[in-house]
Write an enzyme that holds these catalytic residues in place. Structure first.
Site, PDB file in Angstrom:
ATOM      1  N   CYS A   2       0.816  -1.057   0.006  1.00 45.92           N
ATOM      2  CA  CYS A   2      -0.065  -0.066  -0.160  1.00 45.92           C
ATOM      3  C   CYS A   2       0.837   1.288   0.006  1.00 45.92           C
ATOM      4  CB  CYS A   2      -0.829  -0.010   1.083  1.00 45.92           C
ATOM      5  SG  CYS A   2      -0.159  -0.322   2.743  1.00 45.92           S
ATOM      6  N   HIS A  16      19.168   0.632  -0.999  1.00 48.20           N
ATOM      7  CA  HIS A  16      17.752   0.880  -0.984  1.00 48.20           C
ATOM      8  C   HIS A  16      16.899  -0.246  -0.537  1.00 48.20           C
ATOM      9  CE1 HIS A  16      13.865   2.757  -1.741  1.00 48.20           C
ATOM     10  NE2 HIS A  16      13.424   1.520  -2.619  1.00 48.20           N
ATOM     11  N   GLN A  29       6.291  -8.843   3.234  1.00 44.33           N
ATOM     12  CA  GLN A  29       5.656  -8.445   1.837  1.00 44.33           C
ATOM     13  C   GLN A  29       6.793  -8.494   1.162  1.00 44.33           C
ATOM     14  OE1 GLN A  29       4.465  -4.458   3.020  1.00 44.33           O
ATOM     15  NE2 GLN A  29       2.426  -4.976   3.160  1.00 44.33           N
TER      16      GLN A  29
END
Lengths: 270, 345
Positions: free
Chosen positions: B50, B99, B120
């Protein structure tokens, strides 16, 4: 040799505790790992000297039993508790008590044993008496440490200061359970130790002499105080902060008794 | 050959853009297959949550491949590229590597240090791996990222303390009762906040009873939704005597629970700790209650204060965490150099 071994153990415990403290403040795991190594080294040295004393048969007469077995038992119990409850903070609370007893072992006269033990030279009651007293003592120290942690945790919850201690200490329920169980076990074993000592003394008709010793009388009073604390907890009249405070205060009295009723070695004469 | 990241997240794009580019798992597989068909990247992976949508790729024609990937994102999301192109970032190695390590560790999350993201990332990796979209580089990179996330959690305090009011309340309860399984929670009030706290308590195994002072039907509805039981306001006192936790969140402009009342409950509890959470404004519990032994009272400000303190504490760990990420990125780049030659790394 014994003195060197015990000195090494004490120094290692002190260094270990300092490293645990630094770890607590900085959260750097390297300090915790080094602290663990130091404490383990001290533990091994402590164990080696005690084992040598047992092997050489000096344990009974030299006073080593009373003075050096106690901190060893406290530390062993702390290692077990830290493993059992997966809490890294137990050692932080236990090591000061271990160090206190190590320092006492150095400054007290070597021939001083615990109350009533000096007169013991033989007999089957000696093993039972010593075993019960020392196991009971370890149980009571565990109760005192868990009670102290309970008070700290409870204070943090009350004051809403949820700092490092709050995060690392176990829950109040856990501490209450440890406190109750170790206190019950400690008091029963300690009482059995006192009883076995009395039976032995009676056999030698030295009961009246034993009771002249203030250490014996104060040990009785301490034991009685712990029975009272335990009684309140068991009868469910009270639990929590007041009971924990009772355990800690009684321990403070016990230490004060122990310190004030002993003779001290002259400086440099361990 | 180069490791690249193309994506957008909560820092670069608003919710209305993110929700359009958030893909369900079925669709991510389609996108990966489309990228493969168009020979965009040698290895590829799509992470869609999300808060972020990111494509991780290993390619040798960065400009063309990134351009094609952007077009595919636009095609699958049915959003014109011009609407989100300026929100996209493209990272080249070693920034792309660091990252990913930051993302997997929760350092790049909206709530710093949250743990949901690692699950996730694992799901995204498994989906790509299952569809044979990953190779030696991405397999090693993602496996390494899971280790970095684990190390960060054990070596720093990045995950310490909760940062929402409901989870702080649960943390506190667990520091009192050890385990919330079978503890009894009484919730007075059916507002949003009490719902959140009750839900958090029930998720940990607490047995909840819901009380509504005016609308019993609301209490029944909330109890049905959360899996608790509803109690009429007239009967709450009897329930409160048995409760280990009491949560008040009514709109009543008066004190509902008084010190003497709680003293009576504590006598019956034989001093067993009682946790009171007063999230009502104005407060429903007399503040003098907290002077009683074994009673722990927290109001909304207390809980918010702790949540904020935890957030600040987590942020204070960021520097150390980023240092660890930097070192791990260097190790990875060294490995990449050894495996594929220095020019590639």
């Amino acid at each position: 040799m014994e003195t060197v071994g015990f000195f090494f153990a004490t120094a290692a415990y002190l260094a270990g505790w300092a490293l645990y403290l630094v770890n607590f403040e900085t959260q750097a795991p390297a300090f915790f790992n080094w602290g663990k190594k130091f404490v383990f080294a001290g533990f091994l040295a402590h164990l080696a000297v005690l084992a040598a004393a047992v092997w050489g048969g000096d344990l009974r007469g030299s006073g080593i039993l009373s003075h050096w077995v106690a901190p060893f038992l406290i530390l062993s119990t702390a290692v077990f508790m830290e493993w059992r409850y997966k809490t890294r903070i137990w050692m932080l609370f236990s090591l000061p008590v271990v160090l206190l007893f190590c320092v006492l072992a150095f400054v007290l006269k070597p021939e001083d044993g615990p109350a009533g033990l000096q007169v013991v030279r033989s007999g089957g009651y000696l093993a039972a008496h010593t075993g019960f007293i020392l196991s009971g003592f370890a149980g009571m120290i565990t109760a005192v440490l868990s009670a102290a942690m309970y008070l700290v945790q409870s204070y943090q919850l009350k004051s809403k200061r949820v700092g490092n201690f709050f995060l690392k200490l176990p829950a109040l329920d856990t501490l209450d359970r440890i406190h109750f169980r170790s206190l019950a076990l400690g008091v029963v074993l300690f009482s059995l130790g006192i009883l076995s000592g009395l039976f032995w003394a009676k056999n030698l008709r030295e009961l009246h002499q034993v009771f002249r010793d203030p250490k014996v009388v104060l040990s009785f009073l301490t034991c009685l105080a712990y029975w009272l604390v335990l009684g309140f907890r068991m009868s469910a009249l009270s639990r929590g902060q007041k009971i924990a405070a009772g355990t800690v205060i009684t321990f403070a009295l016990l230490v004060a008794t122990f310190v004030t009723t002993h003779d001290y070695a002259p400086p440099g004469g361990f | 050959m180069e490791i690249l990241v193309l994506g957008l997240n909560h820092k670069t794009a608003p919710l209305e853009v993110r929700e359009k580019l958030s893909f369900p798992s079925q669709k991510t597989e389609e996108i990966l297959r489309a990228l493969e068909e168009k020979r965009v990247f040698r290895e590829r992976l799509l992470l869609s949550t999300c808060n972020r949508t990111e494509i991780y790729g290993v390619g040798s024609r960065p400009h063309e491949e990134v351009g094609e990937a952007k077009r595919l994102l636009s095609e699958f999301s049915h959003v014109n590229l011009t609407e989100f192109e300026d929100k996209l970032y493209v990272l080249r190695q070693p920034d792309s590597v660091s990252h990913l390590f930051s993302v997997a560790s929760g350092l790049d999350s909206m709530v710093i240090g949250e743990t949901e993201i690692i699950g996730q990332v694992k799901d995204a990796y498994q989906a790509a791996h299952k569809n044979q979209q990953t190779g030696k580089v991405l397999n090693t990179l993602f496996q390494r990222s899971f280790k970095v996330a684990k190390n960060l959690r054990t070596q720093t305090d990045i995950g310490v303390g909760r940062v929402s009011v409901a989870s702080v309340a649960v943390d506190l309860a667990e520091k009192i009762f050890e385990n919330l399984k079978n503890t009894k929670a009484l919730v007075i009030g059916t507002g949003e906040m009490s719902n959140q706290v009750a839900r958090a308590m029930i998720s940990k195994g607490a047995l909840a009873s819901i009380v509504s002072s005016r609308h019993y039907d609301r209490a029944e509805k909330m109890a049905r939704e959360l899996g608790g039981s509803a109690v009429r306001f007239e009967d709450y006192e009897a329930e409160a005597r048995r409760a280990d936790m009491l949560i008040t969140a009514t709109l009543a402009p008066l004190v509902l629970i008084h010190k003497e009342q709680v003293r009576g409950w504590m006598r019956r509890r034989h001093g067993k700790p009682l946790f009171l959470i007063d999230i009502a404004v104005p407060r429903n519990i007399d503040p003098a209650v907290e002077k009683l032994d074994n009673v722990y009272l927290y109001n909304l400000d207390d809980l918010r204060g702790i949540a904020e303190k935890n957030r600040v504490y987590r942020e204070s760990q960021l520097e150390e965490c980023l240092g660890l990420v930097k070192r791990q990125t260097q190790y990875f780049m060294e490995w990449l150099g050894k495996e594929f030659g220095p020019s590639e790394a």
